[in-house]
Design a protein around this motif. Structure first.
Motif, PDB file in Angstrom:
ATOM      1  N   UNK A   1      14.879   4.217  16.635  1.00  0.00           N
ATOM      2  CA  UNK A   1      16.391   4.608  15.321  1.00  0.00           C
ATOM      3  C   UNK A   1      16.472   3.904  14.816  1.00  0.00           C
ATOM      4  N   UNK A   2      16.535   2.201  15.404  1.00  0.00           N
ATOM      5  CA  UNK A   2      16.449   1.175  14.122  1.00  0.00           C
ATOM      6  C   UNK A   2      15.732   0.946  12.856  1.00  0.00           C
ATOM      7  N   UNK A   3      14.499   1.395  12.662  1.00  0.00           N
ATOM      8  CA  UNK A   3      13.210   1.633  11.758  1.00  0.00           C
ATOM      9  C   UNK A   3      13.971   2.716  10.307  1.00  0.00           C
ATOM     10  N   UNK A   4      14.392   4.561  11.025  1.00  0.00           N
ATOM     11  CA  UNK A   4      14.480   5.662  11.351  1.00  0.00           C
ATOM     12  C   UNK A   4      15.864   4.922   9.795  1.00  0.00           C
ATOM     13  N   UNK A   5      16.460   3.963  10.882  1.00  0.00           N
ATOM     14  CA  UNK A   5      17.961   3.852  10.003  1.00  0.00           C
ATOM     15  C   UNK A   5      17.483   2.923   8.914  1.00  0.00           C
ATOM     16  N   UNK A   6      16.980   1.727   8.812  1.00  0.00           N
ATOM     17  CA  UNK A   6      16.545   1.314   8.067  1.00  0.00           C
ATOM     18  C   UNK A   6      15.318   1.533   6.552  1.00  0.00           C
ATOM     19  N   UNK A   7      14.634   3.189   7.165  1.00  0.00           N
ATOM     20  CA  UNK A   7      13.897   3.678   6.157  1.00  0.00           C
ATOM     21  C   UNK A   7      14.739   4.530   5.041  1.00  0.00           C
ATOM     22  N   UNK A   8      16.126   4.854   5.795  1.00  0.00           N
ATOM     23  CA  UNK A   8      16.851   5.990   5.036  1.00  0.00           C
ATOM     24  C   UNK A   8      17.237   4.920   3.881  1.00  0.00           C
ATOM     25  N   UNK A   9      17.395   3.775   4.150  1.00  0.00           N
ATOM     26  CA  UNK A   9      18.192   2.994   2.454  1.00  0.00           C
ATOM     27  C   UNK A   9      16.848   2.416   1.918  1.00  0.00           C
ATOM     28  N   UNK A  10      15.619   2.401   2.728  1.00  0.00           N
ATOM     29  CA  UNK A  10      14.982   2.312   1.814  1.00  0.00           C
ATOM     30  C   UNK A  10      14.440   3.160   0.603  1.00  0.00           C
ATOM     31  N   UNK A  11      14.789   4.681   1.360  1.00  0.00           N
ATOM     32  CA  UNK A  11      14.251   5.893   0.248  1.00  0.00           C
ATOM     33  C   UNK A  11      15.318   6.389  -0.589  1.00  0.00           C
ATOM     34  N   UNK A  12      16.725   5.866   0.357  1.00  0.00           N
ATOM     35  CA  UNK A  12      17.877   6.095  -0.689  1.00  0.00           C
ATOM     36  C   UNK A  12      17.911   4.975  -2.297  1.00  0.00           C
ATOM     37  N   UNK A  13      17.453   3.209  -1.745  1.00  0.00           N
ATOM     38  CA  UNK A  13      16.726   2.749  -3.379  1.00  0.00           C
ATOM     39  C   UNK A  13      15.881   3.066  -4.508  1.00  0.00           C
ATOM     40  N   UNK A  14      14.567   3.928  -3.007  1.00  0.00           N
ATOM     41  CA  UNK A  14      13.668   4.590  -4.539  1.00  0.00           C
ATOM     42  C   UNK A  14      13.769   5.117  -5.088  1.00  0.00           C
ATOM     43  N   UNK A  15      14.928   6.003  -5.056  1.00  0.00           N
ATOM     44  CA  UNK A  15      15.765   7.338  -6.062  1.00  0.00           C
ATOM     45  C   UNK A  15      16.800   6.771  -6.416  1.00  0.00           C
ATOM     46  N   UNK A  16      17.710   5.452  -6.512  1.00  0.00           N
ATOM     47  CA  UNK A  16      18.907   5.028  -7.467  1.00  0.00           C
ATOM     48  C   UNK A  16      18.638   4.020  -8.133  1.00  0.00           C
ATOM     49  N   UNK A  17      17.611   3.388  -7.408  1.00  0.00           N
ATOM     50  CA  UNK A  17      17.425   1.618  -8.507  1.00  0.00           C
ATOM     51  C   UNK A  17      16.340   1.761 -10.017  1.00  0.00           C
ATOM     52  N   UNK A  18      15.595   3.251  -9.656  1.00  0.00           N
ATOM     53  CA  UNK A  18      15.004   3.480 -10.951  1.00  0.00           C
ATOM     54  C   UNK A  18      16.002   4.357 -11.770  1.00  0.00           C
ATOM     55  N   UNK A  19      16.799   5.044 -11.062  1.00  0.00           N
ATOM     56  CA  UNK A  19      17.425   5.500 -12.356  1.00  0.00           C
ATOM     57  C   UNK A  19      18.596   4.797 -12.650  1.00  0.00           C
ATOM     58  N   UNK A  20      19.706   3.971 -12.190  1.00  0.00           N
ATOM     59  CA  UNK A  20      20.017   3.107 -12.582  1.00  0.00           C
ATOM     60  C   UNK A  20      19.295   1.953 -13.776  1.00  0.00           C
ATOM     61  N   UNK A  21      18.223   1.476 -13.632  1.00  0.00           N
ATOM     62  CA  UNK A  21      16.769   0.373 -14.409  1.00  0.00           C
ATOM     63  C   UNK A  21      17.320   0.961 -15.816  1.00  0.00           C
ATOM     64  N   UNK A  22      16.605   2.579 -15.160  1.00  0.00           N
ATOM     65  CA  UNK A  22      16.106   3.307 -17.259  1.00  0.00           C
ATOM     66  C   UNK A  22      17.796   3.680 -17.599  1.00  0.00           C
ATOM     67  N   UNK A  23      18.547   3.554 -16.986  1.00  0.00           N
ATOM     68  CA  UNK A  23      19.485   3.968 -18.041  1.00  0.00           C
ATOM     69  C   UNK A  23      20.680   2.567 -18.558  1.00  0.00           C
ATOM     70  N   UNK A  24      20.046   2.082 -18.132  1.00  0.00           N
ATOM     71  CA  UNK A  24      20.840   0.270 -18.736  1.00  0.00           C
ATOM     72  C   UNK A  24      19.726  -0.837 -19.320  1.00  0.00           C
ATOM     73  N   UNK A  25      18.368  -0.364 -18.800  1.00  0.00           N
ATOM     74  CA  UNK A  25      17.546  -1.327 -20.145  1.00  0.00           C
ATOM     75  C   UNK A  25      17.243  -0.176 -21.582  1.00  0.00           C
ATOM     76  N   UNK A  26      16.672  -1.857 -22.248  1.00  0.00           N
ATOM     77  CA  UNK A  26      16.436  -0.789 -23.962  1.00  0.00           C
ATOM     78  C   UNK A  26      15.345  -0.730 -23.512  1.00  0.00           C
ATOM     79  N   UNK A  27      15.059   0.332 -23.983  1.00  0.00           N
ATOM     80  CA  UNK A  27      13.198   1.027 -24.403  1.00  0.00           C
ATOM     81  C   UNK A  27      12.702  -0.203 -24.684  1.00  0.00           C
TER      82      UNK A  27
END
Length: 480
Positions: free
Chosen positions: A110-136
């Motif tokens: 259960x602990x690994x699944x909970x941590x994995x859920x956060x890792x998966x969410x980071x892999x989606x949201x962080x690239x979105x955030x980066x691409x939207x604020x970074x100069x090309x």
């Protein structure tokens, strides 16, 4: 050089560090199994973990990441990229506490699944955030900086594993999500997200913060508003993603890159680095080998930050996958000799060199670039759903490979297993050559034009006047 460029385009390295820290936390979850599983499988361990339970503990992080990736893009579209990233500190922290206080394999699951859920969410949201604020001009380097922090987190997990048992390891790592939350909570929201919510003034303040107080944002803000307006005219969601030929092609490329990234066997190699060296009979202790591999991965990913906006995405992907195929083929050949009782004592260095080279070229190309391109290929109206589905697809493949790795080596043998991964890397190289466009230095409109196959209706051309002065002339082409 990269750091100086980033300093021009942002308020400074403080920003780079703040967003990197969430990837550092994610990296520690990915490497935790390498030092922890041998400790959990010791006779005096509480709980005591069998080999089968160990394979589940290693792979359930990926299953959790699949679960977390699915709603992450949608959530980021509703409450914001920054808010979502801040909230992920909670499941990270809770996961480490569950692991630290566990008394059974089920609690570890259960602990690994909970941590994995956060890792998966980071892999989606962080690239979105980066691409939207970074100069090309620095978008690729900035994206690779965060991949660098994942590798630093992986190395940190290897090093902390030498301190004590799995509980001490979990307690130490539980401090990191707290540090991340405290340091990141004051960061601005993505200007693109703010524009999608019709918050023009807030978007201007956000972009000004990211570019620096002395930077003129007017031209960039105009382009951002136009791009946001075009995206909002088209209804988002899965229907728009699949019905539009351009976004459908982008989606095919994203899924293809994720497929060949995961089926290369990278997570099996990282999760079971120690076991691979033990099986190979390497003279180097597995704990030392893991640290060496971790250091190599950090160095290689840093080199990638220097190359990705110079050499380009496509050439690095081609070099990465082709050399990965060569490394896995050599590793398979070594195990073939070993399994057929040939004397391999003179070439006992082959496993660590093959694995180290494999990780180097993965870190240069197929590690960071699919995630960078995931943030580059899609317009804002479908970016959330496209990123969520592609990332979830990646993580479920990672779960399958990680869980099946030990079964494959048991039933097929290590040699055949690595040769299967070799064949997949060869096919991946062919896919990149024929399907993947170059996105280096291009804004969203230019990338969409490349995907559509239609030339831009605006051309910049150098012309020379009668007095010999050269100037740029803007030429508009009317559509046929």
């Amino acid at each position: 050089m990269v750091t100086e460029t980033l300093l021009v385009k942002t308020e400074g390295l403080v920003f780079v560090f703040q967003l990197q820290s969430v990837h550092f936390v994610a990296g520690t979850f990915m490497s935790w199994t390498s030092p922890a599983l041998p400790l959990l499988q010791a006779n005096n361990s509480v709980p005591y973990i069998t080999s089968e339970e160990g394979s589940w503990i290693g792979s359930l992080l990926n299953l959790g990441a699949f679960i977390g990736a699915i709603p992450a893009g949608i959530l980021a579209d509703h409450i914001g990229r920054r808010t979502t990233l801040c909230g992920l500190a909670v499941p990270f922290f809770v996961s480490w506490l569950m692991i630290a206080f566990c008394s059974s394999a089920l609690e570890l699951y259960v602990g690994r699944i909970v941590g994995g859920m956060a890792v998966g969410a980071v892999s989606v949201v962080a690239p979105m955030y980066i691409s939207e604020l970074a100069d090309s001009k620095v978008r690729g380097a900035l994206g690779t900086f965060f991949q660098l922090q994942i590798t630093v987190g992986i190395l940190f997990g290897y090093l902390v594993g030498m301190v004590g048992d799995h509980r001490v390891l979990a307690f130490i790592l539980s401090v990191l999500p707290v540090v991340y939350f405290v340091s990141f909570i004051w960061m601005p929201e993505s200007p693109v997200y703010l524009l999608s919510k019709d918050k023009l003034n807030e978007a201007k303040r956000s972009l000004q913060w990211f570019r620096g107080s002395k930077y003129d944002i007017e031209d960039e803000m105009v382009r951002m508003v136009e791009s946001s307006g075009d995206s909002q005219k088209r209804k988002g969601g899965l229907g728009e993603l699949l019905s539009n030929p351009v976004t459908r092609k982008a989606f095919t490329i994203a899924l293809g890159l994720m497929t060949f990234q995961q089926l290369s066997g990278i997570n099996a190699v990282i999760f079971y680095t120690g076991q691979i060296f033990d099986l190979a009979g390497s003279s180097i202790p597995s704990t030392t080998a893991c640290i060496i591999i971790g250091v190599v991965q950090v160095i290689a990913t840093y080199v990638s930050t220097l190359l990705v906006d110079r050499a380009g995405r496509r050439i690095l992907l081609l070099i990465s996958d082709s050399v990965m195929a060569l490394c896995l083929g050599v590793l398979g050949a070594y195990f073939h000799l070993l399994n057929n009782n040939y004397d391999t004592s003179d070439v006992s260095w082959v496993p660590i060199v093959s694995v180290a080279t494999f990780i180097v070229v993965f870190s240069l190309g197929f590690g960071p670039i699919p995630w960078i391109m995931l943030g580059e290929l899609f317009p804002a109206n479908v970016k959330g759903i496209a990123s969520a589905v592609a990332a979830a697809f990646s993580w479920i493949l990672s779960f399958a490979v990680t869980k099946a790795f030990q079964n494959m080596t048991s039933s097929l043998g290590e040699d055949i297993t690595f040769w299967v991964f070799t064949g997949i890397c060869v096919i991946g190289t062919i896919f990149v050559f024929f399907m993947v466009p170059e996105t280096k230095g291009k804004d969203l409109n230019e990338i969409q034009e490349d995907l559509s196959g239609k030339p831009s209706n605006v051309e910049l051309k150098m012309v020379e006047s009668d007095d010999g002065l050269k100037t740029e002339k803007i030429i508009f082409h009317l559509p046929d």
